[in-house]
Design a protein around this motif. Structure first.
Motif, PDB file in Angstrom:
ATOM      1  N   PHE A  93     -14.359  34.549  22.327  1.00  0.00           N
ATOM      2  CA  PHE A  93     -13.656  33.269  22.231  1.00  0.00           C
ATOM      3  C   PHE A  93     -14.395  32.290  21.319  1.00  0.00           C
ATOM      4  CE2 PHE A  93     -11.917  34.382  26.608  1.00  0.00           C
ATOM      5  CZ  PHE A  93     -10.682  34.761  26.096  1.00  0.00           C
ATOM      6  N   PHE A  94     -15.718  32.318  21.372  1.00  0.00           N
ATOM      7  CA  PHE A  94     -16.489  31.407  20.531  1.00  0.00           C
ATOM      8  C   PHE A  94     -16.257  31.706  19.052  1.00  0.00           C
ATOM      9  CE2 PHE A  94     -20.201  29.985  18.174  1.00  0.00           C
ATOM     10  CZ  PHE A  94     -20.384  28.705  18.671  1.00  0.00           C
ATOM     11  N   VAL A  95     -16.255  32.997  18.724  1.00  0.00           N
ATOM     12  CA  VAL A  95     -16.078  33.396  17.332  1.00  0.00           C
ATOM     13  C   VAL A  95     -14.673  33.078  16.841  1.00  0.00           C
ATOM     14  CG1 VAL A  95     -15.957  35.391  15.805  1.00  0.00           C
ATOM     15  CG2 VAL A  95     -17.870  35.162  17.375  1.00  0.00           C
ATOM     16  N   VAL A  96     -13.670  33.356  17.667  1.00  0.00           N
ATOM     17  CA  VAL A  96     -12.279  33.191  17.235  1.00  0.00           C
ATOM     18  C   VAL A  96     -11.877  31.716  17.204  1.00  0.00           C
ATOM     19  CG1 VAL A  96      -9.882  33.730  17.767  1.00  0.00           C
ATOM     20  CG2 VAL A  96     -11.624  35.481  18.036  1.00  0.00           C
ATOM     21  N   ILE A  97     -12.186  30.978  18.263  1.00  0.00           N
ATOM     22  CA  ILE A  97     -11.821  29.558  18.311  1.00  0.00           C
ATOM     23  C   ILE A  97     -12.734  28.739  17.405  1.00  0.00           C
ATOM     24  CG2 ILE A  97     -11.632  27.529  19.819  1.00  0.00           C
ATOM     25  CD1 ILE A  97     -10.774  29.411  22.074  1.00  0.00           C
ATOM     26  N   ASP A  98     -14.010  29.131  17.333  1.00  0.00           N
ATOM     27  CA  ASP A  98     -14.958  28.536  16.399  1.00  0.00           C
ATOM     28  C   ASP A  98     -15.087  27.019  16.570  1.00  0.00           C
ATOM     29  OD1 ASP A  98     -16.724  28.232  14.336  1.00  0.00           O
ATOM     30  OD2 ASP A  98     -15.221  28.401  12.749  1.00  0.00           O
ATOM     31  N   PRO A  99     -15.639  26.538  17.689  1.00  0.00           N
ATOM     32  CA  PRO A  99     -15.817  25.088  17.886  1.00  0.00           C
ATOM     33  C   PRO A  99     -16.585  24.391  16.767  1.00  0.00           C
ATOM     34  CG  PRO A  99     -16.206  26.272  19.935  1.00  0.00           C
ATOM     35  CD  PRO A  99     -16.078  27.311  18.871  1.00  0.00           C
ATOM     36  N   PRO A 100     -17.694  24.971  16.255  1.00  0.00           N
ATOM     37  CA  PRO A 100     -18.380  24.286  15.140  1.00  0.00           C
ATOM     38  C   PRO A 100     -17.521  24.185  13.888  1.00  0.00           C
ATOM     39  CG  PRO A 100     -19.811  25.918  16.153  1.00  0.00           C
ATOM     40  CD  PRO A 100     -18.440  26.150  16.696  1.00  0.00           C
ATOM     41  N   GLY A 101     -16.616  25.171  13.696  1.00  0.00           N
ATOM     42  CA  GLY A 101     -15.741  25.134  12.533  1.00  0.00           C
ATOM     43  C   GLY A 101     -14.621  24.122  12.676  1.00  0.00           C
ATOM     44  N   CYS A 102     -14.178  23.890  13.916  1.00  0.00           N
ATOM     45  CA  CYS A 102     -13.116  22.903  14.152  1.00  0.00           C
ATOM     46  C   CYS A 102     -13.635  21.474  13.992  1.00  0.00           C
ATOM     47  CB  CYS A 102     -12.549  23.070  15.565  1.00  0.00           C
ATOM     48  SG  CYS A 102     -11.578  24.578  15.812  1.00  0.00           S
ATOM     49  N   ALA A 103     -14.911  21.274  14.283  1.00  0.00           N
ATOM     50  CA  ALA A 103     -15.484  19.926  14.266  1.00  0.00           C
ATOM     51  C   ALA A 103     -15.362  19.224  12.917  1.00  0.00           C
ATOM     52  CB  ALA A 103     -16.940  19.970  14.727  1.00  0.00           C
ATOM     53  N   PRO A 104     -15.774  19.859  11.798  1.00  0.00           N
ATOM     54  CA  PRO A 104     -15.663  19.140  10.519  1.00  0.00           C
ATOM     55  C   PRO A 104     -14.229  18.866  10.102  1.00  0.00           C
ATOM     56  CG  PRO A 104     -16.312  21.422  10.166  1.00  0.00           C
ATOM     57  CD  PRO A 104     -16.414  21.169  11.632  1.00  0.00           C
ATOM     58  N   ILE A 105     -13.313  19.785  10.431  1.00  0.00           N
ATOM     59  CA  ILE A 105     -11.902  19.571  10.100  1.00  0.00           C
ATOM     60  C   ILE A 105     -11.377  18.364  10.873  1.00  0.00           C
ATOM     61  CG2 ILE A 105      -9.597  20.573  10.152  1.00  0.00           C
ATOM     62  CD1 ILE A 105     -11.531  21.899   8.187  1.00  0.00           C
ATOM     63  N   TYR A 106     -11.713  18.310  12.153  1.00  0.00           N
ATOM     64  CA  TYR A 106     -11.258  17.187  12.968  1.00  0.00           C
ATOM     65  C   TYR A 106     -11.878  15.877  12.495  1.00  0.00           C
ATOM     66  CZ  TYR A 106     -10.182  14.289  16.988  1.00  0.00           C
ATOM     67  OH  TYR A 106      -9.715  13.274  17.793  1.00  0.00           O
ATOM     68  N   ALA A 107     -13.137  15.941  12.097  1.00  0.00           N
ATOM     69  CA  ALA A 107     -13.809  14.736  11.607  1.00  0.00           C
ATOM     70  C   ALA A 107     -13.096  14.190  10.378  1.00  0.00           C
ATOM     71  CB  ALA A 107     -15.266  15.053  11.273  1.00  0.00           C
ATOM     72  N   GLY A 108     -12.650  15.093   9.487  1.00  0.00           N
ATOM     73  CA  GLY A 108     -11.947  14.660   8.294  1.00  0.00           C
ATOM     74  C   GLY A 108     -10.557  14.127   8.586  1.00  0.00           C
ATOM     75  N   LEU A 109      -9.850  14.804   9.500  1.00  0.00           N
ATOM     76  CA  LEU A 109      -8.480  14.392   9.824  1.00  0.00           C
ATOM     77  C   LEU A 109      -8.430  13.061  10.570  1.00  0.00           C
ATOM     78  CD1 LEU A 109      -6.912  17.784  10.972  1.00  0.00           C
ATOM     79  CD2 LEU A 109      -6.376  16.527   8.896  1.00  0.00           C
ATOM     80  N   SER A 110      -9.433  12.810  11.388  1.00  0.00           N
ATOM     81  CA  SER A 110      -9.429  11.601  12.212  1.00  0.00           C
ATOM     82  C   SER A 110     -10.299  10.491  11.628  1.00  0.00           C
ATOM     83  CB  SER A 110      -9.913  11.934  13.630  1.00  0.00           C
ATOM     84  OG  SER A 110     -11.234  12.449  13.609  1.00  0.00           O
ATOM     85  N   ALA A 111     -10.599  10.601  10.325  1.00  0.00           N
ATOM     86  CA  ALA A 111     -11.504   9.628   9.706  1.00  0.00           C
ATOM     87  C   ALA A 111     -10.970   8.199   9.790  1.00  0.00           C
ATOM     88  CB  ALA A 111     -11.741  10.011   8.241  1.00  0.00           C
ATOM     89  N   GLY A 112      -9.646   8.021   9.716  1.00  0.00           N
ATOM     90  CA  GLY A 112      -9.083   6.676   9.736  1.00  0.00           C
ATOM     91  C   GLY A 112      -8.753   6.153  11.109  1.00  0.00           C
ATOM     92  N   ALA A 113      -9.047   6.931  12.151  1.00  0.00           N
ATOM     93  CA  ALA A 113      -8.706   6.534  13.517  1.00  0.00           C
ATOM     94  C   ALA A 113      -9.863   5.789  14.170  1.00  0.00           C
ATOM     95  CB  ALA A 113      -8.362   7.767  14.344  1.00  0.00           C
ATOM     96  N   THR A 114      -9.540   5.030  15.186  1.00  0.00           N
ATOM     97  CA  THR A 114     -10.566   4.323  15.944  1.00  0.00           C
ATOM     98  C   THR A 114     -11.270   5.303  16.875  1.00  0.00           C
ATOM     99  OG1 THR A 114      -9.080   3.784  17.766  1.00  0.00           O
ATOM    100  CG2 THR A 114      -9.138   2.247  15.897  1.00  0.00           C
TER     101      THR A 114
END
Length: 206
Positions: A12-33
């Motif tokens: 599950f760690f390899v497939v879901i990849d929490p460290p890989g999701c983090a930077p994408i989320y950081a970029g997508l939510s950059a304009g949010a509070t």
């Protein structure tokens, strides 16, 4: 049971990849509070958890209704996971995720990214859905199924923490360390994928 938990945890760690999701989320939510980021992170993990739970409990019945054997699904799922592993080793998966995130970020109407693309397909994507169904199919009984669910819950909780700490985490890891971790996990996933295919072939050839 401990061996099953560790094996499921790695899958599950390899497939879901929490460290890989983090930077994408950081970029997508950059304009949010900060409050909006927390809300979207919680919603994304909650929705993804519900999707994976449904497929874990009823995925086998769905396959049966479609006339697909479990062995065939194991082989197909293993091949799909192997392709994901290749993309991780050669860093193509990260690029695809970033391209998808950029498309969503460019859409002025796409303010809430919790459902798409975070919950699905980034967390509850084809790979994680296939993994949870395969692991549940390979481990009959309440105790073994509970161990798989425990591993899944652990990774989903870790994913939530990664999303909540996305900004600081990226500053801490850096792009080079993230690339090394991604490739290492890709090799492990490739081995697990081959095992899924071998299991499916053994059942179908009996």
């Amino acid at each position: 049971m401990l061996e099953l938990y560790i094996s499921s945890l790695i899958t599950f760690f390899v497939v879901i990849d929490p460290p890989g999701c983090a930077p994408i989320y950081a970029g997508l939510s950059a304009g949010a509070t900060p409050a909006q980021r927390r809300t979207m992170a919680i919603r994304a993990v909650a929705v993804a958890s519900a999707i994976l739970l449904v497929f874990a409990l009823f995925g086998e019945d769905l396959l049966r209704g479609l006339g697909i054997s479990l062995a065939s699904f194991r082989i197909a799922g293993g091949i799909m996971l192997f392709l994901i592993a290749l993309e991780m080793v050669f860093e193509k998966r990260t690029q695809r995720r970033e391209d998808r995130a950029a498309k969503v970020a460019d859409d002025p109407e796409a303010e809430d990214v919790s459902i798409f693309p975070m919950a699905m397909p980034m967390i509850a994507g084809p790979g994680s859905i296939a993994s949870v169904m395969l692991l549940m199919a390979r481990n009959d009984g309440i105790e073994r199924s509970a161990v798989v669910f425990a591993a899944l819950a652990t990774i989903l909780l870790l994913t939530l923490v990664a999303l909540l700490l996305a900004g600081p985490l990226m500053r801490l890891l850096g792009t080079r360390i993230e690339a090394v971790i991604t490739r290492l996990l890709g090799v492990l996933l490739a081995a697990l994928a081959v095992q899924f295919v071998m299991d499916g072939l053994q059942v179908s050839l009996r």
